[in-house]
Design a protein around this motif. Structure first.
Motif, short mmCIF file in Angstrom:
data_model
loop_
_atom_site.label_atom_id
_atom_site.label_comp_id
_atom_site.label_asym_id
_atom_site.label_seq_id
_atom_site.Cartn_x
_atom_site.Cartn_y
_atom_site.Cartn_z
N GLY A 30 0.78 -1.22 0.00
CA GLY A 30 0.00 0.00 0.00
C GLY A 30 0.81 1.27 0.00
N GLY A 31 2.14 1.13 0.08
CA GLY A 31 2.99 2.31 0.06
C GLY A 31 2.97 2.97 -1.30
N LYS A 32 3.20 4.26 -1.30
CA LYS A 32 3.21 5.00 -2.56
C LYS A 32 4.39 4.56 -3.41
CE LYS A 32 4.05 9.69 -3.69
NZ LYS A 32 4.24 11.02 -3.10
N ARG A 33 4.16 4.45 -4.71
CA ARG A 33 5.27 4.11 -5.61
C ARG A 33 6.31 5.21 -5.58
NH1 ARG A 33 3.97 2.74 -11.61
NH2 ARG A 33 6.23 2.56 -11.67
N ASP A 34 7.55 4.82 -5.68
CA ASP A 34 8.65 5.78 -5.72
C ASP A 34 9.50 5.43 -6.94
OD1 ASP A 34 10.72 7.40 -3.37
OD2 ASP A 34 11.38 6.80 -5.38
N LEU A 35 9.54 6.32 -7.91
CA LEU A 35 10.22 6.01 -9.16
C LEU A 35 11.70 5.71 -8.95
CD1 LEU A 35 8.64 8.65 -11.58
CD2 LEU A 35 8.17 6.20 -11.45
N LYS A 36 12.29 6.46 -8.02
CA LYS A 36 13.71 6.25 -7.74
C LYS A 36 13.94 4.85 -7.19
CE LYS A 36 15.95 8.54 -4.29
NZ LYS A 36 16.41 9.79 -3.64
#
Lengths: 422, 482
Positions: free
Chosen positions: B267-273
């Motif tokens: 459920g964590g937000k996607r992080d592109l890095k």
């Protein structure tokens, strides 16, 4: 200009004779780079640092070492292009780089002379020399001024002083835009003003003077025909203006770069302007090079322009790559003999040292290279270099590193640091 | 004939065994999902039989007087005296040499294109030391005239990387060298991304100069470690490593079928890095490290072990010859220049035999790379220089071995060795016909085929692409290549 050159090369002769060895190189394919062209199965006799005889079946005088070339190519030592060899050790480390002046208050300093900073013990010298390079033109690069200052020819034999006349370096076009009021039109405005100062048409104490008194005197010498002005310029339109300017001011110029020079080939031939070009430049790297082509050298030569080679980038550390430039020019239409001449005779003559260097002929300095094969092909290498008749050690810091790691761990399992070379 | 066929049959086995870096599973985790998928389609081709050439297969074989049959975009057969099936165009290649298409694993074409104006300077996102979130493909200008120049030099596949200003520069992309109006139409179908990292002087100079970290080499390593600590944590929260049974999915299929990693997302937000770094740890994104010095390369090997990723190749590696055995042991390729040195301190110990010495150990993987719009046009000549210098040092390298530096080894480091990099039945018909031994300054690529399509022909102006940028320019030379 001529007498200045002779005077300087006379001094060189004395320096180069120290330690000269006499040698007879037998049975070489001798590419003279001169009127004799290529001579098969020919011997070259070197005594006192000078070529004494060129011919078949020469007798070896007493005490002269003989080298069997086994038919391999023998050429004059090559010109390494316009470089900063001995003026820079590590390009990215400013305290080791000496080829540009950046003075804010009075940027135009034609009197700036990079040869005073030349270090004949630079490790770039043997790195270039073991590849068959025997001389180079040291260049002043633009720092804060598009009239960059002076350079000169050095011989890569460890001698400390330049030979021949000095050259003045000027950069025109987009590359100098920031140094000239952000317009190439201003380059001519500023040059005209400098000429007016050098010719005494502007009082020395004028508050508008661009030049110091020393700069005025130096520029006046070039305007008087002494030494060549080497102009880094690519765009055809700029070259056209340059030819007009040079004719009007009666100065001797050469072009360095010249990506679009082929478009003005007849005019350059007519004006007898040699071109030092980077024969690998075929991309429109900037808007001054839209017309860049691998056929540049061939088109210029066919029109009667004298073509020599120099690299646009990394010219000092990778000076040895200049051979690849000539080879590619040949692969794209330049006659082979002209390719070799562009590394030997043409630059020597253009820079006022052609009476000593750049050809194999009796009386010339014995600056010779014996090759494993075609000297213009990168698949071959220099086997032995002689400068002033001396067999140069075919070693450099790079060959020492190579040999250390080729051998691997020494006896007793000690690290490579215990391997000190021959 | 018979022995040639046997040799060819043997090659397939060698090729598979030599493929040390298995191509990454296609989008095995959501970190390697591709919202900008390839739209590449092979250009029209006809069946072609190249006859009676010297063939370098790219995996160690030299076949004299051999034929190469290309059909349906792939290599159909290699041997001597092949029959020409009906409808096949037969090309007499007597006296010519044939190699696999040349691959450059380190290019900035498109991201630092010609002309090199400020508006085109898209190769370095120099705003933070770790920009794993940026993708080089989003900077690629397909009209860079450099692509066509590279094609004339036999380049059929190339990896476009971000520059080296940052510790982690971002994702690189592998392209087919075909003229196109979008990068997606050049994107090598199924090729994994590369992750560009950089050691040494560049990151510390760029950020040290701004008064921020890193300003030292120890700051560099602290920066990599911080980034991978974050990525490890992210990976743990997002379902750990790879799914146990990664769904079989072709590159063009979308990931939104409820079966991807994201289905099990905590459920964590996607992080592109962190997506990119996690993809590297998972092995879906291949790690390419700009690193000059031997000591720094060994540091990076330990870093990779600390965080569980593998390094596909060290790029530039001017001192790779000092650790050639170590690189071979670790299965890491050295993507190197033939002769560049001295332009900065970490390039001071350059030697011209570097590639030959990295090639020397058993399992050594040497690659000639360019990092240059000029060099990419003549990687064959760069390799020739290495051969020449190695010979002077007493090491003889035959052409059938050296060609691997430009073909199969390069393909291996990009994770595409199962598709290209060698001339074997079933592989993509990426082929160069040279007018002579390619390891000569006088050699020209006469014909270049990609997926069996003749997309460059030195003697046929209708087969010489020209960038939009060059159209209508008044300065073209007669007979110029561009």
């Amino acid at each position: 200009m001529l007498h200045a050159g002779l005077c300087a090369t006379g001094l060189l002769g004395v320096a180069a004779n120290v330690g000269a060895q006499d040698v007879l190189i037998r049975n070489a394919t001798v590419h003279t780079a001169g009127p004799q062209g290529t001579l098969q199965g020919t011997d070259v006799l070197v005594q006192g640092g000078t070529i004494r005889a060129v011919g078949a079946g020469l007798a070896a005088p007493a005490g002269v070492t003989t080298v069997d070339a086994a038919g391999k190519p023998l050429t004059p030592a090559l010109f390494g292009g316009i470089t900063g060899i001995g003026l820079e050790e590590v390009s990215g480390e400013a305290p080791t780089v000496d080829n540009a002046v950046s003075l804010e208050d009075q940027p135009m300093r034609p009197e700036f002379d990079v040869t005073l900073a030349y270090n004949p013990a630079s490790m770039l010298v043997p790195v270039a020399r073991v590849e068959g390079l025997g001389f180079t033109l040291l260049a002043a690069d633009t720092g804060k001024a598009f009239v960059a200052g002076q350079g000169g020819v050095v011989r890569l034999d460890g001698s400390a002083d330049p030979i021949g006349p000095r050259a003045l370096f000027v950069r025109l076009g987009a590359g100098a835009s920031d140094l000239s009021g952000k317009s190439r039109a201003a380059q001519w405005m500023l040059l005209d003003q400098m000429v007016a100062e050098a010719r005494g048409r502007v009082p020395a104490d004028s508050p508008h003077a661009l030049l110091t008194p020393a700069g005025r005197a130096v520029l006046a010498r070039y305007l008087g025909g002494q030494g060549r002005i080497v102009v880094k310029v690519d765009r055809a339109a700029d070259i056209r203006q340059l030819l007009r300017w040079a004719a009007r001011e009666r100065v001797r110029i050469a072009i360095a770069g010249g990506a679009e020079a082929w478009q003005l080939a007849p005019q350059l031939a007519q004006a007898q302007v040699p071109v030092f070009l980077d024969a690998l430049g075929n991309l429109p790297g900037n808007f001054d090079q839209i017309g860049a082509t691998l056929r540049n050298a061939a088109l210029l030569q066919a029109a009667g322009v004298e073509v020599a080679f120099t690299q646009a980038g990394d010219a000092s550390h990778n000076a040895r790559k200049v051979r690849q430039l000539a080879g590619n020019a040949v692969a794209n239409g330049l006659p082979w003999e002209a390719g070799l001449a562009g590394l030997t005779r043409v630059p020597a003559q253009a820079l006022g040292v052609g009476d000593r260097l750049g050809t194999i002929a009796v009386g010339r300095s014995a600056d010779l290279v014996l090759w494993s094969g075609d000297p213009l092909d990168v698949i071959h290498t220099a086997q032995q270099v002689w400068l002033g008749g001396r067999a140069m050690p075919m070693r450099s810091r790079q060959t020492e590193l190579r040999d250390r790691y080729l051998r691997g761990t020494g006896e007793g399992g000690l690290p490579p640091a215990y391997s000190h070379g021959p | 004939m018979r022995h040639l066929l046997l040799a060819t049959a043997g090659l397939a086995v060698i090729g598979t065994a030599a493929c040390g870096l298995a191509p990454a599973a296609f989008a095995a985790s959501r970190f390697a999902d591709d919202p900008y998928p390839s739209t590449y389609r092979p250009l029209p081709s006809e069946p072609v039989l190249l006859r009676n050439a010297t063939v370098l297969t790219g995996i160690g074989q030299r076949l004299d007087g051999a034929d190469v049959l290309m059909r349906d975009g792939t290599i159909a057969e290699i041997g001597s005296g092949l029959q020409a099936p009906a409808g096949v165009r037969v090309v007499d290649a007597s006296g010519k040499w044939i190699t696999p298409g040349i691959i450059d694993v380190h290019s900035h074409l498109g991201v630092y294109p010609s002309p090199g104006v400020r508006a085109h300077s898209d190769g370095n996102e120099m705003t933070a030391p770790v920009t794993a979130n940026v993708w080089a493909e989003h900077s690629v200008w397909p009209q860079d005239p450099g692509f066509a120049a590279a094609l004339a030099g036999g380049i059929t596949t190339l990896q476009i990387l971000p520059g080296s200003a940052n510790l982690v520069g971002g994702r690189g992309v592998t392209l087919r060298n075909v003229p196109a109006t979008s990068y997606q139409a050049m994107k090598f179908p199924g090729a994994p991304w590369g992750l560009k990292m950089a050691c040494g002087e560049n990151p510390k100079r760029v950020y040290g100069g701004k008064g921020t970290a890193p300003s030292t080499r120890m700051g560099n390593v602290a920066g990599y470690r911080a980034a991978f600590i974050d990525a490890s944590e992210y990976l743990r929260k997002n379902g750990g490593g790879k799914p146990k049974a990664p769904p079989k999915r072709k590159w063009w299929q979308s990931a939104d079928e409820g079966k991807g990693d994201s289905a099990g997302d905590a459920g964590g937000k996607r992080d592109l890095k962190l997506d990119t770094l996690a993809g590297a740890i998972n092995g879906d994104i291949l790690v390419h490290v700009h690193c000059y010095r031997a000591d720094e390369m060994t540091t990076m090997i330990d870093l990779a072990k600390e965080f569980g990723f593998r390094i596909a190749a060290f790029h530039h590696g001017v001192e790779a010859y000092k650790v050639a055995d170590r690189l071979a042991e670790e299965g890491i390729c050295g993507a190197l220049w033939a002769d560049w040195w001295g332009f900065k301190m970490e390039a001071f110990d350059g030697i011209q035999e570097n590639i030959a010495l990295v090639d020397r150990p058993r399992n050594g993987c040497a690659i000639v790379h360019s990092d240059s719009g000029e060099g990419i046009q003549r990687l064959n000549q760069e390799a020739a220089k290495v051969i020449a210098n190695a010979r002077r040092a007493g090491i003889e390298i035959p052409p059938e071995r050296a060609i691997a530096w430009l073909t199969s080894n390069a393909a291996r480091s990009l994770g595409v060795a199962d598709r290209t990099g060698s001339l074997e039945a079933g592989k993509l018909a990426d082929v160069v016909v040279w007018n002579q031994d390619p390891f000569s300054v006088y050699a020209h690529a006469e014909q270049v085929y990609i997926d069996g399509a003749r997309i460059y022909d030195r003697h046929d102006p209708s087969r010489q692409p020209r960038s939009d940028f060059m159209l209508g320019q008044p300065a073209a030379a007669p007979g110029g290549a561009l």
